[in-house]
Design a protein around this motif. Structure first.
Motif, mmCIF file in Angstrom:
data_model
loop_
_atom_site.group_PDB
_atom_site.id
_atom_site.type_symbol
_atom_site.label_atom_id
_atom_site.label_comp_id
_atom_site.label_asym_id
_atom_site.label_seq_id
_atom_site.Cartn_x
_atom_site.Cartn_y
_atom_site.Cartn_z
ATOM 1 N N LEU A 29 -23.531 -4.792 -33.776
ATOM 2 C CA LEU A 29 -23.285 -4.746 -32.334
ATOM 3 C C LEU A 29 -24.060 -3.625 -31.651
ATOM 4 O O LEU A 29 -24.464 -3.771 -30.498
ATOM 5 N N ALA A 30 -24.279 -2.529 -32.347
ATOM 6 C CA ALA A 30 -25.075 -1.435 -31.770
ATOM 7 C C ALA A 30 -26.517 -1.879 -31.554
ATOM 8 O O ALA A 30 -27.155 -1.497 -30.571
ATOM 9 N N ALA A 31 -27.024 -2.727 -32.441
ATOM 10 C CA ALA A 31 -28.402 -3.194 -32.348
ATOM 11 C C ALA A 31 -28.535 -4.448 -31.478
ATOM 12 O O ALA A 31 -29.542 -4.638 -30.812
ATOM 13 N N ILE A 32 -27.488 -5.282 -31.495
ATOM 14 C CA ILE A 32 -27.521 -6.563 -30.776
ATOM 15 C C ILE A 32 -26.177 -6.688 -30.034
ATOM 16 O O ILE A 32 -25.241 -7.339 -30.522
ATOM 17 N N PRO A 33 -26.065 -6.054 -28.876
ATOM 18 C CA PRO A 33 -24.765 -5.930 -28.195
ATOM 19 C C PRO A 33 -24.049 -7.235 -27.849
ATOM 20 O O PRO A 33 -22.824 -7.254 -27.809
ATOM 21 N N ASP A 34 -24.782 -8.323 -27.624
ATOM 22 C CA ASP A 34 -24.111 -9.568 -27.236
ATOM 23 C C ASP A 34 -23.745 -10.436 -28.446
ATOM 24 O O ASP A 34 -23.258 -11.553 -28.284
ATOM 25 N N ALA A 35 -23.937 -9.939 -29.648
ATOM 26 C CA ALA A 35 -23.741 -10.736 -30.862
ATOM 27 C C ALA A 35 -22.289 -11.167 -31.041
ATOM 28 O O ALA A 35 -21.358 -10.395 -30.819
ATOM 29 N N LYS A 36 -22.142 -12.416 -31.429
ATOM 30 C CA LYS A 36 -20.859 -12.945 -31.899
ATOM 31 C C LYS A 36 -20.994 -12.968 -33.416
ATOM 32 O O LYS A 36 -21.912 -13.588 -33.951
ATOM 33 N N ILE A 37 -20.081 -12.293 -34.104
ATOM 34 C CA ILE A 37 -20.254 -12.036 -35.534
ATOM 35 C C ILE A 37 -19.037 -12.509 -36.327
ATOM 36 O O ILE A 37 -17.898 -12.238 -35.955
ATOM 37 N N GLU A 38 -19.312 -13.177 -37.427
ATOM 38 C CA GLU A 38 -18.283 -13.514 -38.402
ATOM 39 C C GLU A 38 -18.754 -12.971 -39.745
ATOM 40 O O GLU A 38 -19.855 -13.293 -40.202
ATOM 41 N N ILE A 39 -17.934 -12.135 -40.373
ATOM 42 C CA ILE A 39 -18.295 -11.528 -41.656
ATOM 43 C C ILE A 39 -17.307 -11.990 -42.721
ATOM 44 O O ILE A 39 -16.098 -11.995 -42.498
ATOM 45 N N ARG A 40 -17.851 -12.363 -43.876
ATOM 46 C CA ARG A 40 -17.035 -12.776 -45.013
ATOM 47 C C ARG A 40 -17.372 -11.925 -46.227
ATOM 48 O O ARG A 40 -18.549 -11.718 -46.524
ATOM 49 N N ASP A 41 -16.345 -11.444 -46.916
ATOM 50 C CA ASP A 41 -16.526 -10.716 -48.173
ATOM 51 C C ASP A 41 -16.595 -11.768 -49.272
ATOM 52 O O ASP A 41 -15.603 -12.415 -49.597
ATOM 53 N N LEU A 42 -17.775 -11.972 -49.835
ATOM 54 C CA LEU A 42 -18.005 -13.075 -50.759
ATOM 55 C C LEU A 42 -17.345 -12.910 -52.122
ATOM 56 O O LEU A 42 -16.966 -13.891 -52.749
ATOM 57 N N ALA A 43 -17.247 -11.672 -52.593
ATOM 58 C CA ALA A 43 -16.743 -11.455 -53.949
ATOM 59 C C ALA A 43 -15.425 -10.677 -53.968
ATOM 60 O O ALA A 43 -14.885 -10.429 -55.034
ATOM 61 N N LEU B 120 -25.205 -0.785 -48.400
ATOM 62 C CA LEU B 120 -24.902 -2.198 -48.184
ATOM 63 C C LEU B 120 -25.699 -2.982 -49.216
ATOM 64 O O LEU B 120 -26.901 -3.194 -49.067
ATOM 65 N N HIS B 121 -25.021 -3.371 -50.270
ATOM 66 C CA HIS B 121 -25.705 -3.978 -51.410
ATOM 67 C C HIS B 121 -26.263 -5.363 -51.094
ATOM 68 O O HIS B 121 -27.406 -5.673 -51.417
ATOM 69 N N SER B 122 -25.444 -6.207 -50.484
ATOM 70 C CA SER B 122 -25.861 -7.592 -50.279
ATOM 71 C C SER B 122 -25.265 -8.127 -48.986
ATOM 72 O O SER B 122 -24.060 -8.051 -48.774
ATOM 73 N N LEU B 123 -26.131 -8.670 -48.123
ATOM 74 C CA LEU B 123 -25.679 -9.287 -46.879
ATOM 75 C C LEU B 123 -26.487 -10.564 -46.645
ATOM 76 O O LEU B 123 -27.656 -10.530 -46.272
ATOM 77 N N ALA B 124 -25.850 -11.703 -46.912
ATOM 78 C CA ALA B 124 -26.476 -13.004 -46.661
ATOM 79 C C ALA B 124 -26.318 -13.296 -45.174
ATOM 80 O O ALA B 124 -25.233 -13.131 -44.613
ATOM 81 N N LEU B 125 -27.397 -13.738 -44.537
ATOM 82 C CA LEU B 125 -27.388 -13.933 -43.092
ATOM 83 C C LEU B 125 -27.583 -15.380 -42.688
ATOM 84 O O LEU B 125 -28.400 -16.099 -43.273
ATOM 85 N N GLN B 126 -26.842 -15.785 -41.672
ATOM 86 C CA GLN B 126 -27.090 -17.011 -40.920
ATOM 87 C C GLN B 126 -27.164 -16.562 -39.475
ATOM 88 O O GLN B 126 -26.205 -15.952 -38.966
ATOM 89 N N THR B 127 -28.281 -16.808 -38.817
ATOM 90 C CA THR B 127 -28.470 -16.349 -37.459
ATOM 91 C C THR B 127 -28.931 -17.514 -36.587
ATOM 92 O O THR B 127 -29.602 -18.431 -37.069
ATOM 93 N N LYS B 128 -28.556 -17.450 -35.294
ATOM 94 C CA LYS B 128 -29.040 -18.453 -34.355
ATOM 95 C C LYS B 128 -28.746 -18.012 -32.934
ATOM 96 O O LYS B 128 -27.895 -17.149 -32.699
ATOM 97 N N ALA B 129 -29.451 -18.631 -31.989
ATOM 98 C CA ALA B 129 -29.162 -18.446 -30.577
ATOM 99 C C ALA B 129 -28.000 -19.369 -30.212
ATOM 100 O O ALA B 129 -27.766 -20.382 -30.885
ATOM 101 N N PRO B 130 -27.274 -19.064 -29.160
ATOM 102 C CA PRO B 130 -26.176 -19.938 -28.739
ATOM 103 C C PRO B 130 -26.679 -21.331 -28.370
ATOM 104 O O PRO B 130 -27.828 -21.468 -27.915
ATOM 105 N N ASP B 131 -25.835 -22.324 -28.547
ATOM 106 C CA ASP B 131 -26.196 -23.696 -28.179
ATOM 107 C C ASP B 131 -26.266 -23.838 -26.666
ATOM 108 O O ASP B 131 -25.668 -23.189 -25.916
#
Length: 77
Positions: free
Chosen positions: A13-27, A66-77
């Motif tokens: 959010l500091a880098a991309i203030p308008d971001a909508k973010i969902e974070i999942r702990d995979l392991a 931050l060992h591992s962060l898999a990303l899915q990114t996109k602009a809003p529809d």
């Protein structure tokens, strides 16, 4: 020691203030995360450029604190 999910969100959010973010702990170990990030800032950018924008938010912590962060990114529809 890994990075907490709320710290990941804070940095994005500091880098991309308008971001909508969902974070999942995979392991369940606080060390392997996946994030879905939607932002108008991604519009017109390639997937690589989008991921570079997110990765830049972590600087030298990416791959270390931050060992591992898999990303899915996109602009809003």
């Amino acid at each position: 020691m890994g990075m907490a999910a709320n710290e990941i969100e804070k940095r994005i959010l500091a880098a991309i203030p308008d971001a909508k973010i969902e974070i999942r702990d995979l392991a369940g170990d606080g060390d392997h995360y996946a994030a879905t990030i939607i932002s108008e800032a991604f519009r017109g950018k390639t997937r690589v450029q989008q991921h570079q924008m997110v990765n830049a938010a972590f600087g030298t912590d990416m791959g270390t604190t931050l060992h591992s962060l898999a990303l899915q990114t996109k602009a809003p529809d």
